[in-house]
Design a protein around this motif. Sequence first.
Motif, short mmCIF file in Angstrom:
data_model
loop_
_atom_site.label_atom_id
_atom_site.label_comp_id
_atom_site.label_asym_id
_atom_site.label_seq_id
_atom_site.Cartn_x
_atom_site.Cartn_y
_atom_site.Cartn_z
N ASN A 1 0.80 -1.22 0.00
CA ASN A 1 0.00 0.00 0.00
C ASN A 1 0.84 1.28 0.00
OD1 ASN A 1 -2.72 -1.08 -0.01
ND2 ASN A 1 -2.24 -1.86 2.04
N ASP A 2 2.17 1.11 -0.08
CA ASP A 2 3.03 2.28 -0.11
C ASP A 2 2.94 2.95 -1.49
OD1 ASP A 2 3.82 1.82 2.44
OD2 ASP A 2 5.74 0.87 1.91
N PRO A 3 3.31 4.22 -1.55
CA PRO A 3 3.40 4.87 -2.87
C PRO A 3 4.44 4.13 -3.72
CG PRO A 3 3.73 6.47 -1.09
CD PRO A 3 3.67 5.11 -0.45
N CYS A 4 4.15 3.93 -4.97
CA CYS A 4 5.07 3.17 -5.82
C CYS A 4 6.39 3.92 -5.96
CB CYS A 4 4.45 2.93 -7.19
SG CYS A 4 5.42 1.73 -8.11
N PRO A 5 7.51 3.19 -5.77
CA PRO A 5 8.82 3.85 -5.86
C PRO A 5 9.17 4.37 -7.25
CG PRO A 5 9.05 1.50 -5.27
CD PRO A 5 7.60 1.78 -5.39
N CYS A 6 8.37 4.03 -8.25
CA CYS A 6 8.68 4.54 -9.60
C CYS A 6 8.28 5.99 -9.75
CB CYS A 6 8.01 3.69 -10.67
SG CYS A 6 6.24 4.00 -10.85
N GLY A 7 7.53 6.52 -8.75
CA GLY A 7 7.15 7.92 -8.82
C GLY A 7 5.84 8.18 -9.53
N SER A 8 5.07 7.11 -9.80
CA SER A 8 3.82 7.28 -10.55
C SER A 8 2.74 7.97 -9.72
CB SER A 8 3.30 5.92 -11.00
OG SER A 8 2.92 5.14 -9.85
N GLY A 9 2.86 7.91 -8.38
CA GLY A 9 1.82 8.44 -7.52
C GLY A 9 0.76 7.42 -7.18
N ARG A 10 0.85 6.21 -7.77
CA ARG A 10 -0.12 5.15 -7.46
C ARG A 10 0.43 4.26 -6.37
NH1 ARG A 10 -0.63 2.51 -13.12
NH2 ARG A 10 -2.31 1.29 -12.19
N LYS A 11 -0.46 3.42 -5.82
CA LYS A 11 0.00 2.46 -4.82
C LYS A 11 0.87 1.39 -5.50
CE LYS A 11 -3.57 2.99 -1.35
NZ LYS A 11 -4.64 2.40 -0.59
N TYR A 12 1.82 0.90 -4.72
CA TYR A 12 2.75 -0.09 -5.26
C TYR A 12 2.02 -1.29 -5.83
CZ TYR A 12 6.86 -3.19 -5.23
OH TYR A 12 7.88 -4.04 -5.57
N LYS A 13 1.02 -1.81 -5.08
CA LYS A 13 0.30 -3.02 -5.53
C LYS A 13 -0.45 -2.78 -6.84
CE LYS A 13 -3.86 -2.16 -2.78
NZ LYS A 13 -4.60 -2.51 -1.56
N ALA A 14 -0.79 -1.52 -7.12
CA ALA A 14 -1.53 -1.22 -8.35
C ALA A 14 -0.62 -0.77 -9.47
CB ALA A 14 -2.57 -0.14 -8.05
N CYS A 15 0.70 -0.85 -9.23
CA CYS A 15 1.62 -0.31 -10.24
C CYS A 15 2.71 -1.31 -10.57
CB CYS A 15 2.18 1.01 -9.72
SG CYS A 15 3.07 1.97 -10.94
N CYS A 16 3.87 -1.18 -9.95
CA CYS A 16 5.02 -1.99 -10.37
C CYS A 16 5.17 -3.32 -9.63
CB CYS A 16 6.31 -1.18 -10.18
SG CYS A 16 6.40 0.26 -11.26
N LEU A 17 4.29 -3.63 -8.69
CA LEU A 17 4.43 -4.88 -7.93
C LEU A 17 4.24 -6.08 -8.85
CD1 LEU A 17 4.81 -6.24 -5.13
CD2 LEU A 17 2.33 -6.19 -4.89
#
Length: 115
Positions: free
Chosen positions: A99-115
């Motif tokens: 649930n952290d902010p995605c480290p890629c900088g997208s502004g989305r949650k990690y689980k909804a992005c690069c996980l």
Amino acid sequence: MRSRYAAFVLGLADYLRATWHDSTRPETLSLEDSPDWTLLQILNSDQTGDTGSVHFRAIYRVGSGWGFLEENSRFVREQGRWYYLQGETSEGQLKPGRNDPCPCGSGRKYKACCL
Ligand SMILES: [Zn+2]
């Protein structure tokens, strides 16, 4: 501080040297081995008169994972301009939570992005 980070990302070594206090500035500065920065987090900042500090964490990609550089930077103001003095740095591997902010900088949650 943010402008210095932007300079790191863009590889603007001359700008970094120009904003570095002459008592601690390195003779030469190469950014060729810099990682691929993705995100800057300001964790804390403080100012008392003409001295200031910024605690930040910069995140970068390492293969399929993430690394971080954390620094407590000290700045001094002379003739109205801020200069970087020095900082204590630590580096490590970042383990983002779902649930952290995605480290890629997208502004989305990690689980909804690069996980
Ligand atoms: Zn992402």
